[in-house]
Scaffold this motif. Structure first.
Motif, PDB file in Angstrom:
ATOM      1  N   VAL A   4       0.844  -1.193   0.000  1.00 14.07           N
ATOM      2  CA  VAL A   4       0.000   0.000   0.000  1.00 14.07           C
ATOM      3  C   VAL A   4       0.879   1.241   0.000  1.00 14.07           C
ATOM      4  O   VAL A   4       1.879   1.299   0.701  1.00 14.07           O
ATOM      5  CB  VAL A   4      -0.909  -0.002   1.229  1.00 14.07           C
ATOM      6  CG1 VAL A   4      -1.604   1.323   1.377  1.00 14.07           C
ATOM      7  CG2 VAL A   4      -1.904  -1.117   1.135  1.00 14.07           C
ATOM      8  N   TYR A 374     -17.074  -1.125 -10.996  1.00 15.85           N
ATOM      9  CA  TYR A 374     -16.806   0.299 -10.776  1.00 15.85           C
ATOM     10  C   TYR A 374     -17.228   1.040 -12.037  1.00 15.85           C
ATOM     11  O   TYR A 374     -16.441   1.163 -12.977  1.00 15.85           O
ATOM     12  CB  TYR A 374     -15.316   0.530 -10.500  1.00 15.85           C
ATOM     13  CG  TYR A 374     -14.803  -0.180  -9.280  1.00 15.85           C
ATOM     14  CD1 TYR A 374     -14.732   0.475  -8.053  1.00 15.85           C
ATOM     15  CD2 TYR A 374     -14.384  -1.497  -9.343  1.00 15.85           C
ATOM     16  CE1 TYR A 374     -14.261  -0.173  -6.931  1.00 15.85           C
ATOM     17  CE2 TYR A 374     -13.912  -2.163  -8.226  1.00 15.85           C
ATOM     18  CZ  TYR A 374     -13.854  -1.500  -7.026  1.00 15.85           C
ATOM     19  OH  TYR A 374     -13.386  -2.138  -5.909  1.00 15.85           O
TER      20      TYR A 374
ATOM     21  N   CYS B 138      -5.974   0.961   5.480  1.00  9.60           N
ATOM     22  CA  CYS B 138      -4.740   1.097   4.704  1.00  9.60           C
ATOM     23  C   CYS B 138      -4.443   2.565   4.359  1.00  9.60           C
ATOM     24  O   CYS B 138      -3.295   2.945   4.179  1.00  9.60           O
ATOM     25  CB  CYS B 138      -4.813   0.270   3.429  1.00  9.60           C
ATOM     26  SG  CYS B 138      -4.795  -1.494   3.758  1.00  9.60           S
ATOM     27  N   PRO B 234      -5.569  -5.848   2.627  1.00  2.79           N
ATOM     28  CA  PRO B 234      -4.987  -4.777   1.822  1.00  2.79           C
ATOM     29  C   PRO B 234      -6.029  -4.151   0.910  1.00  2.79           C
ATOM     30  O   PRO B 234      -7.125  -4.670   0.747  1.00  2.79           O
ATOM     31  CB  PRO B 234      -3.927  -5.509   1.010  1.00  2.79           C
ATOM     32  CG  PRO B 234      -4.452  -6.896   0.879  1.00  2.79           C
ATOM     33  CD  PRO B 234      -5.271  -7.170   2.098  1.00  2.79           C
ATOM     34  N   ASN B 235      -5.631  -3.044   0.315  1.00  6.80           N
ATOM     35  CA  ASN B 235      -6.512  -2.293  -0.574  1.00  6.80           C
ATOM     36  C   ASN B 235      -6.919  -3.136  -1.773  1.00  6.80           C
ATOM     37  O   ASN B 235      -6.094  -3.579  -2.554  1.00  6.80           O
ATOM     38  CB  ASN B 235      -5.741  -1.056  -1.044  1.00  6.80           C
ATOM     39  CG  ASN B 235      -6.567  -0.158  -1.896  1.00  6.80           C
ATOM     40  OD1 ASN B 235      -7.354  -0.627  -2.714  1.00  6.80           O
ATOM     41  ND2 ASN B 235      -6.417   1.127  -1.708  1.00  6.80           N
ATOM     42  N   TYR B 237      -8.569  -2.387  -4.497  1.00  7.95           N
ATOM     43  CA  TYR B 237      -8.472  -1.795  -5.824  1.00  7.95           C
ATOM     44  C   TYR B 237      -7.065  -1.947  -6.394  1.00  7.95           C
ATOM     45  O   TYR B 237      -6.885  -2.281  -7.550  1.00  7.95           O
ATOM     46  CB  TYR B 237      -8.868  -0.322  -5.769  1.00  7.95           C
ATOM     47  CG  TYR B 237      -9.277   0.212  -7.118  1.00  7.95           C
ATOM     48  CD1 TYR B 237     -10.510  -0.131  -7.665  1.00  7.95           C
ATOM     49  CD2 TYR B 237      -8.444   1.032  -7.848  1.00  7.95           C
ATOM     50  CE1 TYR B 237     -10.890   0.342  -8.904  1.00  7.95           C
ATOM     51  CE2 TYR B 237      -8.814   1.512  -9.088  1.00  7.95           C
ATOM     52  CZ  TYR B 237     -10.049   1.171  -9.606  1.00  7.95           C
ATOM     53  OH  TYR B 237     -10.430   1.624 -10.833  1.00  7.95           O
ATOM     54  N   ARG B 238      -6.053  -1.724  -5.553  1.00  6.41           N
ATOM     55  CA  ARG B 238      -4.684  -1.921  -6.004  1.00  6.41           C
ATOM     56  C   ARG B 238      -4.465  -3.375  -6.406  1.00  6.41           C
ATOM     57  O   ARG B 238      -3.710  -3.668  -7.324  1.00  6.41           O
ATOM     58  CB  ARG B 238      -3.698  -1.491  -4.927  1.00  6.41           C
ATOM     59  CG  ARG B 238      -2.249  -1.608  -5.338  1.00  6.41           C
ATOM     60  CD  ARG B 238      -1.305  -0.990  -4.337  1.00  6.41           C
ATOM     61  NE  ARG B 238      -1.099   0.421  -4.542  1.00  6.41           N
ATOM     62  CZ  ARG B 238      -0.201   0.935  -5.384  1.00  6.41           C
ATOM     63  NH1 ARG B 238       0.556   0.150  -6.091  1.00  6.41           N
ATOM     64  NH2 ARG B 238      -0.070   2.233  -5.523  1.00  6.41           N
TER      65      ARG B 238
END
Lengths: 516, 395
Positions: A4, A374, B138, B234-235, B237-238
C-alpha cells in the motif's frame, strides 16, 4: 509485504446496486422508461434517441473540424460500433433531420480475413454482406484487403517534412498502384462468384476514384480469364507475405499491433489518394479506454493520447476522427437494438481465445470486468487520456517508420529503454549483435547476409537500421522477426530513405553549421 | 540436455524473468547487481559522502535493497554512510515479527538501525483499526508511514531515503493512476527520485528491477526476510491493478518495463492544471492542500470521527457541522469531546511515544526525541483549538 502506498486512498467508488429497473419512468419526460443508460438514468425510447444523437453531433460539432461539403471516409468493420456510426450518419444526413450533417461520406471496409486464416469462401461472404450494407446507403464505397498494405510503396509525405523527395511523378505512380490493387481484389472476388464488385457509386467522388470503379466493372463484365488469374496471383502473393510476416512475429499481441498499423496505413492511403481529408473511426469510449490501457502496456504510452483523442492529427494532410468516443459500448448496443441496426460478426485473432490470448484481449477483459463493479472505470481512463498531450503542438522532427507517431526513443540516460538494453547486454553475450541500440549505424552497404544482394539497387536494410527508425512500441512488435525483408514495402522504403539521408548528411557533415 | 549459462558456459540454473536468458547463479548475481549499479549511476542518485537511509520493512524488497546497497557501496566506493530506517506501525502479529527480521539484518549487515513508531502520532494501527474497521485502514497506514519515514530520516539527519519499490510496483502505480484519472500522480510516479524540492529526496534504485528477480536473488543468496501478508486486508483496488500486471507479465515478460517506458514518455497537456506542492500549515510537511492528509486523518481520529479524511471529505464535515449545531454552543461541544476520555488517552500515548523514541537503537536521536514529542503535543493543542471553531478550518 504490504504494498500500500500513501496515495492509495482515493479509489473509485464501487457500484451501488441499481434500483429495480421495472416500472421506471424516463428521467426526462416521465414516460415509461425502456432502458437505463448509466448508473441509474432511465430513458424512454425517444429521449434516448435524442440523447444519443445530440451527443454524437455535439462531439463532431464542438471541434468545428468537419467543414461543409467535406469528404469524409467512414471506416467500417462490420462490428456494432461502426454499424451504429453508419446509422447515425445516415440519420443525420436524411432530409427529415432538423439540422442536417453537411459532410459527404464515403465508406470503406477492410477485409482482414487473411490475418486469421479465414477460408476464402467465408471472406467472400463477409465482403458480400458488407458490400450489400454499404451499397444500400448510396454512398460511394470500396473494399480493401489487409494484405494490400504490402503493396503500398511510397514514402509517406510526412516523414519528409522538406517535401523535396516526393515529386509529383511519384504520387502519380502511387495512385497507379492503388488503382491496380482495387482492381485485383475485385477481380479476385469475381473469380469466386462474379457477384461482388467494387462499387464506387454514382455519388460524385474525386476523379481518381472513378477510374478504378469503371475498371473493375469492366473486369467483371469482360471477365478476361488471363487477367483475372494474374491479378489473383498477385493478390495471393501479398496474402502469403502477410501470413509469413505475422507468423514470424511469434506473438499474438505483436500481430494485433502490426495489423492495427497496416490497417491505418491502408485507410490513410485510400483517403489521400481519393481526396478525403478526414477518416472517421467507429471506436466507442469503451474500446478507446481499452486502447489507452493497451497502449500503456505495450510501451506506447507516448501515443496513448493520439490513439484515443477525438482528432488524431498525426498524418499531415489527413485527420482521423473518433465521433463515438463519448459513447459506452452499452449505449451503442442499446442504440443498435432499438434501431434494428445490423452488425456482422467477423472473427479476429483472439476470438474464442482465453483472457491471456493477447495483451489487448487481456486488457479488454480487465477493463470490462472493472467497469462492471466500478461504473466510472471507462470514463476515468478516458479522462486521463484527455489530459495527456498529443504532441501535436510541438513540431517533432522524427517519426516512426511504421506507425507514424513521433519517436519516443530519444531518451535520457536514466530511462526504461536504456535499462532494458543494459539488461540485454549484460545477461547475454550474443545480444550485442541484435540488441535494439545501434550506435555504429551501418549505412546499408552490406546487409551481412552474404547473398550478394547488398550492392544491387534493391533496397536492403539491416534489422538495426529498421529498429532505429521505429518507436519503442513498434520495436517491441517486430522484436522476434527473423528477416526484416518481410515487412511491408512502405516501411522498408521509408527506412531506406532515412539511411540514405543519414549517409548524405554524414558526407557533408563537416560543412554544416550548428544552428542550435 | 542441461542449458548452458549464456555468459560463462557453466550450467545455467535459472531463466531471467526480465530477459529470458539462461544464467548460472554467479552470473545472475552479477547481472542483477550491475543493473542496479547502472540505474544508480545513470540517474546520479547519490553524491559521495552522503548519509542514506534505507527504508527497511523486513520484507524481500528492502532486505535485498539493504544487501545490494551495502555490496555496491563497497564495490564501487560510493562512499555512502548507510543506515536502516524502519517504521513500526504497531500491528501485533505482523509488524513486530517483521521488525525482528530487520533487527537481524542490522547485525548481519552491520548497519545501524532506527525504528520510528506510529506512536509519534499517538496511535497504533491496532488502535486505528479498532476505530475505523478493516475497510479503510490502509489509507491511514500509507499516509502515516510516509511521514513517519521522513520524520525518522530527519532525526537521523540523512540526506536521502532509498526505498525498495521495484519495477512491478511502479508499473502497478502507473496503471492505478490511469484508472483513477490522477494525472498529477501519473506524472510523478515514474520519477526515480521524488521530493527534490525542499523535502527529503527519496529514490528507488530498484525502479527497473523485476520483483521476481528480487525474490530469486534473495532465494539464491539465502537472505533472511519476512514474508507474511499484513493481517489487515490490503486495498482491494490496487489488487486489481496488481493482478493485471501479473497477467501481462505472463503474456509478455517485458510488459512491466514497457509500462514504465509508457509512463516516462507521457506528456501532460500544458493547459491541465497540476496540483501545486505546498506545505501543510499545521505540521510544515509537504502537501498539495493547506492541511496535509496526515493532519486531517489524525484530527479525524482524535475527534472520534475517523472517516474525516476518507472518501468525500465534505460529506463527513457536513455531518460534523450538523452534530455541532445540534449540540448548540461550540464551547460546550469541545467539552463533550473531552468527556469521552480521549484526552487521557492522548497524554498517555504521547508519553509512550516519548519512551519509544528513547528506546530506539541509534544514538544521537534523543536530542530529536523531545522535538517530536513537542510536535505531537503541538498537534494536540492545535486540535484543542480546532475544536472550538472547527468549521473555520479550510481543508
Amino acid at each position: 509485504m504490504c504494498s500500500v502506498q500513501e496515495d492509495d486512498n482515493d479509489v473509485p467508488f464501487s457500484k451501488v446496486r441499481p434500483n429495480e429497473s421495472i416500472g421506471r419512468t424516463c428521467m426526462k419526460c416521465q414516460e415509461k422508461a425502456v432502458l437505463i443508460t448509466r448508473v441509474n438514468d432511465a430513458f424512454c425510447r425517444s429521449c434516448f434517441m435524442v440523447y444519443i444523437t445530440h451527443k454524437f453531433r455535439a462531439t463532431i460539432g464542438k471541434t468545428k473540424l468537419v467543414r461543409d461539403g467535406e469528404m469524409v471516409l467512414i471506416a467500417l468493420s462490420g462490428g456494432p460500433s461502426s454499424s451504429a456510426l453508419l446509422h447515425l450518419i445516415q440519420e443525420g444526413l436524411s432530409e427529415r433531420t432538423h439540422k442536417k450533417l453537411r459532410f459527404r461520406p464515403g465508406l470503406i471496409f477492410i477485409d482482414e480475413g487473411a490475418a486469421v486464416n479465414l477460408p476464402s469462401s467465408e471472406r467472400l461472404n463477409n465482403c458480400e454482406k458488407m458490400l450489400d450494407t454499404m451499397r444500400s446507403t448510396g454512398f460511394p464505397c470500396c473494399i480493401k484487403a489487409l494484405e494490400q498494405g504490402f503493396d503500398i510503396d511510397n514514402i509517406p509525405e510526412l516523414t519528409s517534412p522538406s517535401g523535396t523527395c516526393c515529386p509529383g511523378s511519384q504520387v502519380e505512380k502511387d495512385l497507379g498502384t492503388i488503382d491496380h490493387d482495387t482492381e485485383s481484389i475485385s477481380s479476385d472476388i469475381s473469380t469466386a462468384t462474379s457477384s461482388v464488385t467494387l462499387n464506387m457509386s454514382e455519388c460524385s467522388i474525386s476523379s481518381s476514384m472513378e477510374e478504378p470503379c469503371s475498371n473493375s466493372r469492366e473486369a467483371i463484365a469482360v471477365s478476361s480469364l488471363s487477367r483475372v488469374e494474374s491479378s489473383f496471383q498477385k493478390y495471393e502473393e501479398a496474402e502469403e507475405k502477410l501470413r509469413c510476416l505475422l507468423k514470424s512475429l511469434n506473438s499474438v499481441s505483436a500481430q494485433e499491433d502490426l495489423i492495427r498499423s497496416i490497417r491505418h496505413k491502408i485507410l490513410s492511403e485510400v483517403a489521400t489518394t481519393c481526396g478525403y481529408s478526414k477518416v472517421m473511426l467507429g471506436s466507442c469510449g469503451t474500446r478507446l479506454a481499452v486502447t489507452l490501457l493497451t497502449d500503456m502496456a505495450i510501451g506506447r504510452g507516448g501515443q496513448a493520447a493520439v490513439d484515443t483523442v477525438f482528432a488524431d492529427k498525426r498524418y499531415k494532410n489527413l485527420m482521423f476522427l473518433r465521433p463515438l468516443r463519448e459513447f459506452s459500448s452499452k449505449e451503442i448496443g442499446m442504440y443498435n437494438a432499438l434501431n434494428d441496426v445490423e452488425s456482422f460478426f467477423i472473427p479476429t485473432l483472439t476470438t474464442k481465445g482465453s483472457d491471456g490470448a493477447s495483451i489487448e484481449h487481456l486488457t479488454e477483459a480487465f477493463v470490462t470486468g472493472l467497469q462492471r463493479d466500478y461504473p466510472s472505470t471507462v470514463s476515468n481512463i478516458m479522462r486521463t487520456g484527455e489530459k495527456l498531450s498529443t504532441g501535436a503542438e510541438e513540431e517533432s522532427k522524427e517519426y516512426c517508420a511504421m506507425c507514424q507517431s513521433s519517436l519516443d526513443t530519444n531518451v535520457v540516460a536514466s530511462s526504461a529503454l536504456n535499462a532494458v538494453q543494459f539488461s540485454q547486454r549484460i545477461s547475454n553475450r550474443a545480444a550485442d549483435s541484435d540488441s535494439i541500440i545501434d550506435k555504429s549505424n551501418k549505412t546499408g552497404e552490406c546487409c551481412g547476409e552474404g547473398d550478394g544482394g547488398c550492392n544491387t539497387t534493391r533496397t536492403r536494410v539491416t534489422k538495426q537500421q529498421v529498429l532505429a527508425s521505429l518507436c519503442y512500441g513498434c520495436r517491441l512488435a517486430i522484436r522476434k522477426i527473423d528477416d526484416v525483408e518481410k515487412l511491408p514495402l512502405y516501411v522498408l522504403k521509408d527506412v531506406f530513405w532515412r539511411v540514405r539521408r543519414e549517409k548524405m548528411k554524414s558526407e557533408i557533415e563537416e560543412f554544416l553549421l550548428d544552428t542550435s | 540436455m542441461p542449458l548452458k549459462c549464456g555468459l560463462c558456459d557453466k550450467q545455467a540454473i535459472l531463466k531471467r524473468p526480465k530477459t529470458g536468458d539462461a544464467l548460472c547463479k554467479e552470473c545472475f548475481f552479477l547481472a542483477f547487481e550491475e543493473e542496479v549499479h547502472q540505474t544508480i549511476t545513470d540517474a546520479n542518485l547519490f553524491i559521495k559522502g552522503e548519509t542514506v537511509a534505507i527504508g527497511a520493512s523486513g520484507g524481500k524488497d528492502s532486505t535485498v535493497l539493504a544487501y545490494v546497497m551495502k555490496a555496491l557501496n563497497e564495490r564501487y566506493a560510493y562512499n555512502l554512510n548507510l543506515v536502516l530506517l524502519s517504521v513500526d506501525e504497531g500491528i501485533t502479529g505482523y509488524r513486530d515479527d517483521s521488525l525482528e527480521s530487520v533487527k537481524r539484518n542490522e547485525i548481519q549487515y552491520c548497519l545501524p538501525l532506527k525504528i520510528v513508531s506510529y506512536e509519534l502520532y499517538g496511535w497504533t494501527m491496532d488502535a486505528i483499526v479498532k476505530q475505523i474497521g478493516l475497510k479503510n485502514n490502509c489509507t491511514f497506514c500509507g499516509v502515516f508511514r510516509r511521514q513517519a519515514l521522513d520524520r525518522g530520516a530527519l532525526m537521523l539527519k540523512v540526506d536521502k531515503i532509498v526505498t525498495g519499490h521495484n519495477a512491478d510496483d511502479i508499473a502497478e502505480t502507473v496503471i492505478m493512476n490511469v484508472l483513477r484519472g490522477d494525472i498529477g500522480r501519473l506524472r510523478r510516479c515514474t520519477a526515480i527520485t521524488t521530493g527534490t524540492d525542499g523535502a527529503l529526496p527519496r529514490c528507488k534504485p530498484f525502479k527497473y528491477t523485476y520483483e521476481k528477480e528480487i525474490v530469486m536473488y534473495a532465494y539464491f543468496k539465502k537472505l533472511d526476510y519476512f514474508s507474511t501478508e499484513c493481517i489487515y486486508s490490503p486495498n482491494a483496488y490496487r489488487g486489481f491493478a496488481r493482478a493485471y500486471i501479473k497477467d501481462l507479465e505472463k503474456i509478455r515478460p517485458s510488459a512491466i518495463i514497457d509500462i514504465i517506458h509508457s509512463g516516462e514518455s507521457l506528456s501532460v497537456k500544458k493547459e491541465v492544471k497540476m496540483p501545486v506542492q505546498g506545505v501543510c500549515v499545521r505540521c510544515g510537511y509537504i502537501s498539495s492542500n493547506t492541511v496535509c492528509k496526515a493532519c486531517v486523518l489524525l484530527e479525524g481520529l482524535n475527534k472520534g470521527r475517523p472517516r474525516l479524511g476518507i472518501g468525500k471529505t465534505h460529506k463527513e464535515r457536513l455531518k460534523m457541522a450538523e452534530d455541532l449545531n445540534e449540540k448548540g454552543d461550540s464551547s460546550i461541544n469541545s467539552q463533550n469531546f473531552f468527556e469521552n476520555g480521549q484526552l487521557d488517552s492522548f497524554s498517555e500515548q504521547s508519553s509512550q511515544s516519548g519512551l519509544s523514541c528513547c528506546r530506539s537503537t541509534t544514538a544521537g536521536c534523543s536530542c530529536q526525541t523531545s522535538e517530536i514529542c513537542n510536535d505531537t503535543a503541538g498537534i494536540h493543542s492545535s486540535v484543542d483549538q480546532q475544536k472550538i471553531n472547527s468549521l473555520a478550518i479550510d481543508f
